[in-house]
Design an enzyme around this catalytic site. Structure first.
Site, short mmCIF file in Angstrom:
data_model
loop_
_atom_site.label_atom_id
_atom_site.label_comp_id
_atom_site.label_asym_id
_atom_site.label_seq_id
_atom_site.Cartn_x
_atom_site.Cartn_y
_atom_site.Cartn_z
N GLU A 79 -11.16 0.47 -4.11
CA GLU A 79 -10.50 0.91 -2.87
C GLU A 79 -9.25 1.70 -3.22
O GLU A 79 -8.97 1.97 -4.39
CB GLU A 79 -10.16 -0.29 -1.99
CG GLU A 79 -9.26 -1.30 -2.68
CD GLU A 79 -9.12 -2.60 -1.91
OE1 GLU A 79 -9.88 -2.84 -0.96
OE2 GLU A 79 -8.23 -3.39 -2.27
N ASP A 96 0.82 -1.21 0.00
CA ASP A 96 0.00 0.00 0.00
C ASP A 96 0.86 1.27 0.00
O ASP A 96 0.63 2.17 0.82
CB ASP A 96 -0.95 0.01 1.21
CG ASP A 96 -1.75 -1.26 1.34
OD1 ASP A 96 -2.09 -1.85 0.30
OD2 ASP A 96 -2.02 -1.69 2.48
C1 6LW Z 1 -5.82 -2.08 1.97
C2 6LW Z 1 -6.45 -2.16 0.65
C3 6LW Z 1 -5.59 -3.17 0.05
O1 6LW Z 1 -6.54 -1.38 2.92
O2 6LW Z 1 -5.27 -4.07 1.01
O3 6LW Z 1 -4.34 -3.83 -1.75
C4 6LW Z 1 -5.70 -3.54 2.25
N1 6LW Z 1 -5.14 -3.08 -1.14
O4 6LW Z 1 -6.46 -0.98 -0.07
C5 6LW Z 1 -4.73 -3.86 3.33
O5 6LW Z 1 -3.41 -3.64 2.90
#
Ligand code: 6LW
Length: 503
Positions: free
Chosen positions: A179, A22
């Protein structure tokens, strides 16, 4: 399918190897800074500095005291700290992050120097969900955008929020988990960059643009602008990205990816790592993976990172920023001040199966490596472990004249080998090697444990298949950590030596 970003294959990638997912990046002048997620480990949120986006040095951990971060036994592995965003605005650094465990929530921190100290948290009870982003528009209004993807206005000084979150975009038609939003002003547009498809093999990056930071947003016709889903590329799960512009006008993407190895289905053991890719703008849309001809991209991204061996003699009063512990690190359980030149660990719970085991470790950052440590178990018990979580770890530990290798995989705990050792300090070692053969059922690697004899030769006790310490077996969001630990009484470590092996 977007063009394959061959750049990711270069020797420079991953630019921050080991469990560093991240990534969020910002630049101030000639200096770039990156932060990553840290989950159940303390201190939390590693902070890196670079001048060239390829060579990164860890300069600290943003959350390094209990007033900023409390992780307790109630915080499960892969709980805790998720997906920070780092920005520079109004002469200060801003960090917004989610503590996903009960009583946590979204929090905001500021610092004059990203190496720290960072402020105590401003709590954000009005900000729901995970993956918060911060962006300021031309009149200084601060917008917070979260996974989903929705947005609300925020006073970053007080944490006050204004109005309920407004839905902005939910990414591609059938993709799950929109996300990791990041919002940027580039030229005449506001861009909303997101990850979608989930953080596993379906991961990807998509983008939309609008005339205001609040939309409406028009999706890029080339979405996903980056994904390796369904390809045989050695780097998989690519997603969760952030963009940054260099001082020369060039654009770059930092993103997470994994390196699965072995037969089918492929196992990744180092967690999600940070990769770098160039970005070129075509018709006001970013194209990932091509080096921009105008301005020409500098040659430096192709320079390999040096493979550095790391030895710590524990001669300093404070541990370096690469050392992490589980959930907290009280001085009465972990200190270099009790016995000069040694790290002293005092057990609190029991074995590595417990959430409060006392350990100090570093991320495994190379596919193959050799690690040794000299331990004086004194009257206690402790050793050297490869840990993925409470239920997935291998370790060699010593007490009462015996070195034992233990394996915990799911509910099963086994002593897999042992050997007598002389009283006093002993050198314990482990080697992570390539698997002995290649076939459809071959694991990603082999973890060999043993002890060093007084003449320096290594006596192997046993070799274990590394697949059981992989994310594909254990689940979760982290990667391997190689750690010194105490499981009973007080134990001392003279030095720790981590040597990458050229794989
Ligand atoms: C994070 C989300 C993700 O909150 O994994 O790969 C989660 N993306 O955006 C935890 O790292």
């Amino acid at each position: 399918m977007p063009e394959q970003p061959q750049f990711l294959d270069t020797v420079a990638n991953p630019v921050i190897p080991g469990f560093h997912p991240d990534p969020s990046v910002c630049r101030v002048g000639d200096d770039y800074y990156v932060v990553c997620s840290s989950f159940e480990y303390f201190p939390g949120i590693p902070v890196f500095h670079s001048r060239d986006l390829v060579h990164w040095t860890q300069i600290g951990n943003a959350l390094d005291r209990p007033s900023q971060l409390r992780l307790t036994a109630e915080t499960p592995s892969s709980g805790g700290i998720y997906a920070p965003t780092l920005r520079h605005h109004d002469g200060r650094f801003w960090l917004i992050v989610t503590h996903v465990t009960e009583g946590g929530g979204n929090m905001l921190f500021t610092a004059g120097d990203p190496a720290g100290p960072w402020s105590d948290p401003v709590r954000l009870p009005g900000v729901p969900g995970i993956d918060p982003d911060l962006a300021w528009d031309e009149d200084g209004t601060c917008w917070c955008t979260v996974a989903g993807v929705s947005q609300l206005r925020l006073d970053p000084y007080t944490g006050e929020t204004f109005g309920p979150p407004r839905k902005l975009w939910s990414g591609g038609a059938r993709a799950k988990a929109p996300e990791a939003p990041h919002l940027y002003r580039v030229g005449d547009f506001w861009y909303l960059l997101i990850a979608e498809g989930g953080t596993e093999r379906g991961h990807g990056v998509s983008i939309a643009r609008g005339r205001t930071p609040n939309g409406p947003f028009e999706p890029c016709p080339a979405n996903p602008i980056l994904t390796h889903r369904g390809t045989d590329h050695p780097i998989q799960n690519t997603g969760h990205a952030d963009l940054v512009q260099g001082p020369d006008g060039s654009w770059w993407m930092l993103l997470l990816g994994v390196r699965p190895r072995g037969g089918t289905p492929g196992w990744h053991v180092l967690g999600r790592e940070t990769f770098l890719a160039p970005v070129r703008w075509v018709d006001d849309w970013p194209v990932v993976g091509e080096v921009s001809p105008n301005p020409p991209a500098p040659a430096w991204p192709l320079v390999p990172r040096p493979v550095e061996a790391v030895r710590d003699d524990f001669g300093l009063a404070e541990l370096g920023p690469q050392w992490i512990s589980l959930r907290d690190r009280p001085a009465e359980h972990c200190t270099t001040k009790e016995r000069a030149g040694w790290l002293t660990l005092r057990a609190r719970g029991g074995s590595l199966d417990e959430p409060d085991v006392v350990l100090v470790g570093r991320r495994q950052q190379h596919l193959t490596c050799e690690v040794r440590t000299r331990i004086d178990p004194a009257q206690g018990r402790g050793g050297l472990a490869v840990r993925l979580d409470e239920e997935h770890h291998y370790e060699i530990e010593v007490s009462e004249g015996q070195a034992r290798v233990l394996s915990r995989v799911g509910p099963l705990r086994t002593v897999v080998g042992s050997r007598p050792v002389p009283p006093g300090p002993v050198v314990l070692g482990l080697r992570v090697c390539d698997p002995p053969s290649h076939g459809p059922r071959t694991g990603p690697d082999t973890v060999v444990f043993g002890v060093e004899e007084p003449d320096g030769t290594f006596t192997e006790i046993c070799a274990l298949d590394g697949r059981y310490l992989s994310t594909e077996v254990a689940g979760g969001f982290t990667g391997r950590v190689i750690a010194m630990y105490a499981s009973a009484g007080t134990v001392h470590f003279d030095w720790f030596d981590y040597q990458p092996l050229g794989s």
